[in-house]
Design a protein around this motif. Structure first.
Motif, short mmCIF file in Angstrom:
data_model
loop_
_atom_site.label_atom_id
_atom_site.label_comp_id
_atom_site.label_asym_id
_atom_site.label_seq_id
_atom_site.Cartn_x
_atom_site.Cartn_y
_atom_site.Cartn_z
N CYS A 1 6.65 -63.93 23.29
CA CYS A 1 7.66 -64.98 23.30
C CYS A 1 7.82 -65.60 24.69
N GLY A 2 6.85 -65.39 25.57
CA GLY A 2 6.96 -65.98 26.90
C GLY A 2 7.53 -65.00 27.91
N ASN A 3 7.79 -65.50 29.11
CA ASN A 3 8.30 -64.68 30.19
C ASN A 3 9.81 -64.79 30.30
N LYS A 4 10.43 -63.73 30.81
CA LYS A 4 11.86 -63.69 30.98
C LYS A 4 12.21 -63.88 32.45
N TYR A 5 13.14 -64.82 32.74
CA TYR A 5 13.59 -65.06 34.09
C TYR A 5 15.12 -65.01 34.10
N VAL A 6 15.67 -64.11 34.90
CA VAL A 6 17.12 -63.95 34.97
C VAL A 6 17.66 -64.78 36.13
N GLY A 7 18.68 -65.59 35.86
CA GLY A 7 19.28 -66.42 36.89
C GLY A 7 20.70 -66.00 37.21
N ARG A 8 20.94 -65.58 38.45
CA ARG A 8 22.29 -65.21 38.88
C ARG A 8 22.79 -66.10 40.01
N SER A 9 21.87 -66.63 40.79
CA SER A 9 22.25 -67.44 41.94
C SER A 9 21.87 -68.91 41.77
N ILE A 10 20.72 -69.15 41.20
CA ILE A 10 20.26 -70.52 41.00
C ILE A 10 20.69 -70.99 39.62
N PRO A 11 21.36 -72.14 39.51
CA PRO A 11 21.83 -72.64 38.21
C PRO A 11 20.71 -72.75 37.18
N ILE A 12 21.07 -72.60 35.93
CA ILE A 12 20.09 -72.59 34.85
C ILE A 12 19.38 -73.94 34.71
N GLY A 13 19.99 -74.98 35.27
CA GLY A 13 19.36 -76.30 35.21
C GLY A 13 18.05 -76.39 35.95
N ARG A 14 17.65 -75.31 36.61
CA ARG A 14 16.39 -75.29 37.36
C ARG A 14 15.19 -75.55 36.46
N VAL A 15 15.33 -75.31 35.15
CA VAL A 15 14.20 -75.52 34.24
C VAL A 15 13.84 -76.99 34.11
N ASN A 16 14.77 -77.87 34.51
CA ASN A 16 14.51 -79.31 34.49
C ASN A 16 14.20 -79.75 35.92
N LYS A 17 12.97 -80.14 36.18
CA LYS A 17 12.54 -80.45 37.54
C LYS A 17 13.21 -81.70 38.11
N ASN A 18 13.91 -82.46 37.27
CA ASN A 18 14.58 -83.67 37.74
C ASN A 18 16.06 -83.46 38.06
N VAL A 19 16.51 -82.21 37.94
CA VAL A 19 17.93 -81.92 38.12
C VAL A 19 18.21 -81.42 39.54
N LEU A 20 19.30 -81.93 40.12
CA LEU A 20 19.79 -81.46 41.41
C LEU A 20 20.66 -80.23 41.19
N LEU A 21 20.47 -79.18 41.98
CA LEU A 21 21.15 -77.90 41.78
C LEU A 21 22.02 -77.58 42.99
N LEU A 22 23.30 -77.31 42.76
CA LEU A 22 24.22 -77.04 43.87
C LEU A 22 25.01 -75.75 43.62
#
Length: 207
Positions: A1-22
């Motif tokens: 089912c693919g790879n698992k990536y846990v996000g605690r510090s970087i917002p989940i919006g990182r999956v969209n390369k056009n999104v600004l993350l703050l």
């Protein structure tokens, strides 16, 4: 089912390369966790992920003190202790760390911004913002079943305040629900109107 990536510090919006993350000034960050995420994520966040210089850093001492002092259920990640130090003006912020850095945190500097840069970035997206909050209303330090709560208020307005956002910018609120039961290990205390999976087949449908 693919790879698992846990996000605690970087917002989940990182999956969209056009999104600004703050990560805003109310953020609490483990630098060890952040560095691990930066190295492990397949989604490049260079030049689009930034942390406000007033975000507080979690230390190993914070984690140890939580284990010594907290008797209710807790993740013991040191976040509450770091926030406590902030309240008494003893916290280590990103800014204060870099002021005394001897080169160990050069990797962090490219992500750090001040007030002007932070609000200029918010302005640059023309008000289209998805604010990722933390935990749920029932765990609010203000409104939950105290002391079986987290270390801050978790309401929508509290999250907006931590991010420095005008409440009149709010347009929609999205609730996110896990598809399985979860409680923090240890003495998690009571939870109003807690629903078990066994209750669902007999629970009346909402009108």
């Amino acid at each position: 089912c693919g790879n698992k990536y846990v996000g605690r510090s970087i917002p989940i919006g990182r999956v969209n390369k056009n999104v600004l993350l703050l990560c805003g000034p109310g953020g609490v960050v483990s630098l060890e966790t952040l560095k691990s995420e930066l190295n492990d994520t397949p989604y490049s966040v260079i030049n689009r992920f930034f942390i406000h210089e007033n975000a507080v850093i979690v230390t190993e001492t914070d984690k140890e003190k939580e284990k010594e002092s907290i008797t209710t259920g807790s993740t013991f990640e040191g976040i509450g202790q770091a926030r406590s130090r902030r309240a008494i003006r003893k916290a280590t912020t990103i800014k204060s760390l870099l002021e005394i850095d001897n080169g160990d945190y050069n990797w962090l500097k490219q992500f750090v911004i001040d007030d002007n840069e932070y609000f200029n970035l918010i302005e640059s997206v023309n008000g289209v913002i998805l604010l990722e909050g933390h935990q749920g209303f029932g765990l609010s330090n203000w409104f939950g079943q105290y002391p079986y709560v987290t270390s801050v208020d978790t309401t929508v307005m509290a999250n907006m305040s931590e991010a420095g956002l005008n409440p009149f910018m709010l347009q929609k609120v999205y609730g996110v629900m896990r598809t399985y039961e979860i409680r923090i290990a240890g003495n998690s205390g009571p939870l109003k109107r807690e629903l078990k999976w066994d209750d669902i087949p007999t629970h009346p449908d909402p009108e």
